[in-house]
Design an enzyme around this catalytic site. Sequence first.
Site, PDB file in Angstrom:
ATOM      1  N   HIS A   1       0.855  -1.185   0.000  1.00  0.00           N
ATOM      2  CA  HIS A   1       0.000   0.000   0.000  1.00  0.00           C
ATOM      3  C   HIS A   1       0.888   1.232   0.000  1.00  0.00           C
ATOM      4  CE1 HIS A   1      -3.073   2.910   1.302  1.00  0.00           C
ATOM      5  NE2 HIS A   1      -3.965   2.021   0.895  1.00  0.00           N
TER       6      HIS A   1
ATOM      7  N   ASP B   1      -7.905  -4.003  -0.745  1.00  0.00           N
ATOM      8  CA  ASP B   1      -8.415  -4.161  -2.111  1.00  0.00           C
ATOM      9  C   ASP B   1      -8.386  -5.624  -2.546  1.00  0.00           C
ATOM     10  OD1 ASP B   1      -8.786  -1.346  -2.597  1.00  0.00           O
ATOM     11  OD2 ASP B   1      -6.624  -1.180  -2.702  1.00  0.00           O
TER      12      ASP B   1
END
Length: 427
Positions: A306, A363
Site C-alpha cells: 500500500h 483491495d
Amino acid sequence: MSKTAILEFDGQKYEFPVLVGSENEPAIDIDKLRALTGAITLDPGYKNSGSCKSEITFLDGEEGILRYRGYAIEDLADKANFLEVSYLVIFGELPTKTQLAQFETDIRKYTLVNEEMKNILDGFPRSAHPMGVLSSLTSALTAFNPKVVNVDNEKEMYEAVCKTMGKFLVIATWTYRKSMGFPLNYYDNTTGYVENFLRLMFELPTEPYSINAKVVNALDKLFILHADHEQNCSTSTVRIVGSSHAGLFASISAGVSALWGPLHGGANQAVLEMLEAIQKDGGDADKYLAKAKDKDDPFRLMGFGHRVYKNFDPRAKIIKKAADEVLLTLGVNDPILEIAKKLEESALVDEYFVSRKLYPNVDFYSGIIYRALGIPTDMFTVLFAIGRLPGWIAQWKEMRINKEPIGRPRQIYTGHPLRDFKTMDNR
C-alpha cells in the site's frame, strides 16, 4: 516555548512556525513562504504537503494505524454498524441509541428518487461504465435539489446529510440494474441500510430473495473500512471542489470521478482482472509469484502492499476473516478465487514479500468478497463509493464550516520564455 523552523534562502534566514497535531505529528507552517521569500515549494503528488487541518481521520502508515474520530478501526468494525460509523465520521461522536434510530428514520425519508432521474439513466447505453453513470447521476441530483445548503444551519446540514445518504445508495445500485437490463428497485424502509443494498442490487420481481446474515456482516465491515482514509485523491478532490462553494452533490460527483481511477478506487477491480489473466494463462500462481519477484519483469502483483501503509493495512486484517467466512458460507467453487487464496497463502510466508512488507491489502480481500457475491468487476468501485460517502460528506462539511479558502495550488513554469509573435508567412 513554541518551535520554529529556519529556512536559509538567498542569503537570508526566515522563521516559520511548527504546528503539532493531536497525535504529535509535526508540520512546518509555510503559509507565508511566498510572501516572505518569493519562492514556493514543489511537491508532486503532495506527498509532503498538508492541505488542511482535520479532526476526522488519523492514519499512521508506518505503524498500521487507522482511527475515525479517535476510535480504532478494529473496534468500530467489530462493535458498530455502518450507519453508526457514518454518524460518527460526519457529526464527530458515536450516536446514542435514540440518535441512531432517528438517523436511520431520517435517511429513509429521502430514499425515494425523483422519477425523472430514470429519464437521465435511460440516456446511457447499457455498456456505460457504472462509475461514469454514478458520477453523472450524483451531479444530476443537484437539478432536483437546487437549494444551496447553508452549512452554518445545523438543521439544513443534517437534512442534506440524510438526503445524500438515502439517495446515493439507490442511484448507485441503479447503475448495476441498468447494465443488466433489470427493472429498477426501490428502497424498503422496513429493513436496514446494508440489507437494502443487497435487495436493490439483486432482488428480481420473478422470485423471492433471501438475505444471508454473514454476507450482510461482511459488506457492513467493508463499508466501515472504506468510510474515510484521510486526504486521499478523491477526498482531496471533494474538498477542493467544495472550496469553490460548489454544492454537496456536485462535490461528491467529482469525488466519484476521482475514485474511478485504477490507482485509487479501481484497485480492487485491477486485482480481479489480474486473477482472470492468471487463469487464462493456465492458473499457475507460483509462476506469477516468481514474475512478481523478478525485477526485470514488468508484471505487478495487484492488491499487495500500500502506498500509505508501510507495514500492514489494518483494514486487511479485519476483512480477511470476513472474506473467509463468506467463501465458507456460500461454498463458492471458483477457480479464480482458488488462485487468489494460493497467492495470499504464498505471499504471507514468502521471504521476498514478508521482508518487503508486501502483505495483501484491503483491495485484495474486497475484490474476493465481491467476486464471491457475483458482483461484476466494473461495479467494485461503485461499492467503494458507497462506503466512502460518509467520509466525503464529513470532509466537505468540515472544510465549509472551517471556511477554508478556495484551493489554488502554485506551479513551476517550465515552458518558453517570452517570444516574438510570428506572422503566418514566417511560421
